[in-house]
Scaffold this active site. Structure first.
Site, PDB file in Angstrom:
ATOM      1  N   ASN A 149       0.836  -1.195   0.000  1.00  0.00           N
ATOM      2  CA  ASN A 149       0.000   0.000   0.000  1.00  0.00           C
ATOM      3  C   ASN A 149       0.877   1.254   0.000  1.00  0.00           C
ATOM      4  OD1 ASN A 149      -2.671  -1.022  -0.018  1.00  0.00           O
ATOM      5  ND2 ASN A 149      -2.443  -1.670   2.104  1.00  0.00           N
ATOM      6  N   CYS A 170      -4.748  -7.382  -3.822  1.00  0.00           N
ATOM      7  CA  CYS A 170      -5.292  -7.126  -2.488  1.00  0.00           C
ATOM      8  C   CYS A 170      -6.245  -8.262  -2.152  1.00  0.00           C
ATOM      9  CB  CYS A 170      -6.008  -5.770  -2.475  1.00  0.00           C
ATOM     10  SG  CYS A 170      -6.592  -5.232  -0.853  1.00  0.00           S
ATOM     11  N   HIS A 171      -6.667  -8.349  -0.885  1.00  0.00           N
ATOM     12  CA  HIS A 171      -7.577  -9.425  -0.488  1.00  0.00           C
ATOM     13  C   HIS A 171      -8.905  -8.904   0.054  1.00  0.00           C
ATOM     14  CE1 HIS A 171      -4.435  -9.034   2.853  1.00  0.00           C
ATOM     15  NE2 HIS A 171      -5.438  -8.260   3.192  1.00  0.00           N
ATOM     16  N   HIS A 201      -9.845  -0.816  -2.284  1.00  0.00           N
ATOM     17  CA  HIS A 201     -10.445  -0.440  -1.004  1.00  0.00           C
ATOM     18  C   HIS A 201     -11.743   0.353  -1.153  1.00  0.00           C
ATOM     19  CE1 HIS A 201      -6.483  -0.965   1.500  1.00  0.00           C
ATOM     20  NE2 HIS A 201      -6.896  -2.069   0.911  1.00  0.00           N
ATOM     21  N   TYR A 258     -12.218   6.823   4.063  1.00  0.00           N
ATOM     22  CA  TYR A 258     -12.207   7.182   2.638  1.00  0.00           C
ATOM     23  C   TYR A 258     -13.371   8.093   2.269  1.00  0.00           C
ATOM     24  CZ  TYR A 258      -9.197   3.050   2.475  1.00  0.00           C
ATOM     25  OH  TYR A 258      -8.220   2.129   2.694  1.00  0.00           O
TER      26      TYR A 258
END
Length: 488
Positions: A149, A170-171, A201, A258
């Protein structure tokens, strides 16, 4: 099959171990070379010992090497995996601490927001150094798999400026799918079909099918609100689901930072988060978790080493993308996943230059993205706010442009909801000065930033955040783990 994989930042011991075991779950990959590289000889020695113990216990002819000389580790590598954290926990602590002085309360701070943007400024010059080495000494056409990241910024820089074949991994999508499968009563996640699309994300489950039956918003909301655990841990995600009509892949804590609506008032934060685990919204939660994990590993290393001496069980292979992508590329066995790549029209209502996360299929011909995806308008709008910040942040990092960096931070959704322009300008000066040793591109700007700080009249406060927990000692962690074992 015999080829070389290099792992940069291999001192991320637990994650490197997981990736390595995943690779050895592929029968054709038991004659590969895995080259580990890190700036910490101490961490390299630990992870090499663990991986060699795994190889010995399973009798595989895998070759494991470890070298602090990155170029030597990358020589001839067909695949390069990065999981670096530039500046380590010391710089990361500033990513959380300094914004708090200006009222900006982050849970993670590693993707966007003030912390994520500065994290990108530290990472991007190093990522470009990786790319230079890959072009010069790795195997022709080598593929770069970035796990580090801020995912979108690192991948953006590697593709646009590094000129290397790069995919970001990413997971978050997998974890979101596991949640949904559980609340809908599925026996396993394999019963759930889904399309997620957006940016890292901030990816959205825009189509959900359980055993072929389409799942709508109302059913999903009802299932989450009826769940005894997720109804408390994911309050913010459920609220976004109700308003947007689709579920976000990202955790409650990540998603909260975010958006400009949920963390801007300290007295409101507790309403939307859950303190049962760091990932649900705790102030500086991931910093605390990472610190505890590092301390725990250092203390308990002999136990980790002993546990490595057991057979690998391919049935327990993780859902991390890396081994599945390499398996598909090398064997032709098709793999479907969600990957971070340059958009180029894959998502119709996001910019072509953005790094998007969306479905794709992998085979011998490479990663083939599913094109023509259109996001719901609210999802696209939310993604756009972050994309604009990411673009400015990448360009600022490459150019060493502190004015553009300040504009990027100013346009961050949560920062903009909390701080004034004067506060943002001073905060960025303070962060650049504090992290100067990891920001070589801003060396020319540091003296002037120091002068401005000395003359500034912008007030700050000594604030730990709205929902802070202290780092637990090794003794406390042992007691908690022991209690959990007894409860089970």
């Amino acid at each position: 099959m015999s080829f070389k994989i290099a792992i940069i930042g291999a001192g991320s011991v637990g994650f490197t171990k997981k990736l390595f075991i995943d690779l050895l779950c592929v029968p054709e990959f038991r004659d590969i070379e895995v080259a580990l590289t890190d700036i910490s000889q101490h961490n390299l020695d630990m992870i090499r010992a663990i991986l060699e113990k795994i190889v010995e216990a399973n009798g595989f002819p895998v070759k494991v090497t470890a070298d602090t000389d990155r170029r030597r580790a990358l020589e001839g590598a067909k695949y390069i995996i990065s999981c670096v954290r530039v500046g380590g926990l010391e710089a990361y602590a500033d990513d959380i601490r300094i914004p708090l002085k200006y009222g900006i309360d982050q849970c993670v701070g590693d993707t966007i927001c003030a912390g994520g943007i500065l994290y990108g400024q530290r990472n991007i010059p190093v990522i470009l150094d990786f790319c230079k080495d890959i072009r010069e000494v790795a195997a022709p056409g080598a593929k770069f798999l970035n796990y580090a990241n801020p995912m979108a910024m690192n991948t953006w820089a590697a593709i646009e400026y590094g000129k290397v074949d790069t995919v970001g991994l990413c997971h978050g999508v997998q974890h979101g799918a596991e949640q949904i499968a559980e609340i809908l009563g599925a026996k396993s996640v394999s019963e759930l079909d889904y399309i997620c699309s957006g940016i890292n994300h901030q990816t959205w489950f825009i189509d959900l099918r359980l055993n072929g039956r389409k799942i709508g918003k109302d059913e999903l909301v009802a299932a989450f609100e009826a769940h005894p655990v997720f109804s408390q841990q994911e309050k913010l995600r459920i609220d976004v689901l109700k308003r947007f009509g689709v579920y976000s892949t990202e955790s409650n804590g990540h998603l909260s930072e975010y958006l400009p609506w949920y963390r801007k008032r300290p007295e409101e934060i507790a309403r939307w988060i859950d303190m049962s685990d760091w990932i649900h919204g705790e102030t500086g939660g991931y910093l605390r978790h990472s610190t505890e994990t590092r301390n725990w590993f250092e203390t308990e290393f002999p136990q980790f080493l002993a546990s490595a001496a057991k057979p690998i069980d391919p049935a327990k292979r993780s859902n991390e993308h890396a081994s599945h992508i390499l398996e598909a590329l090398e064997t032709g066995r098709v793999y479907r996943g969600h990957f971070n790549v340059k958009n180029n029209g894959v998502i119709t209502n996001l910019p072509a230059d953005a790094i998007i996360e969306s479905p794709g299929f992998v085979d011998r011909f490479g990663i083939n993205m599913v094109s023509g995806v259109t996001l719901p308008e609210a999802c696209a709008a939310t993604c756009m706010a972050s994309i604009n910040v990411q673009r400015m942040s990448v360009h600022a990092a490459v150019r060493g442009d502190i004015d553009l960096l300040k504009l990027a931070v100013l346009h961050d959704p949560l920062v903009g909801a909390v701080a004034t322009p004067e506060e943002v300008w001073q905060m960025v000066d303070e962060m650049v000065v504090a992290q100067a040793r990891w920001l070589p591109q801003y060396a020319h700007a540091v003296p002037a930033a120091k002068e401005r700080l000395a003359k500034s009249s912008v007030k700050t406060r000594d604030w730990a955040g709205a929902a802070r927990r202290n780092v637990r000692s090794i003794e406390e962690l042992r007691a908690e783990k022991s209690a959990l074992k007894k409860a089970v």
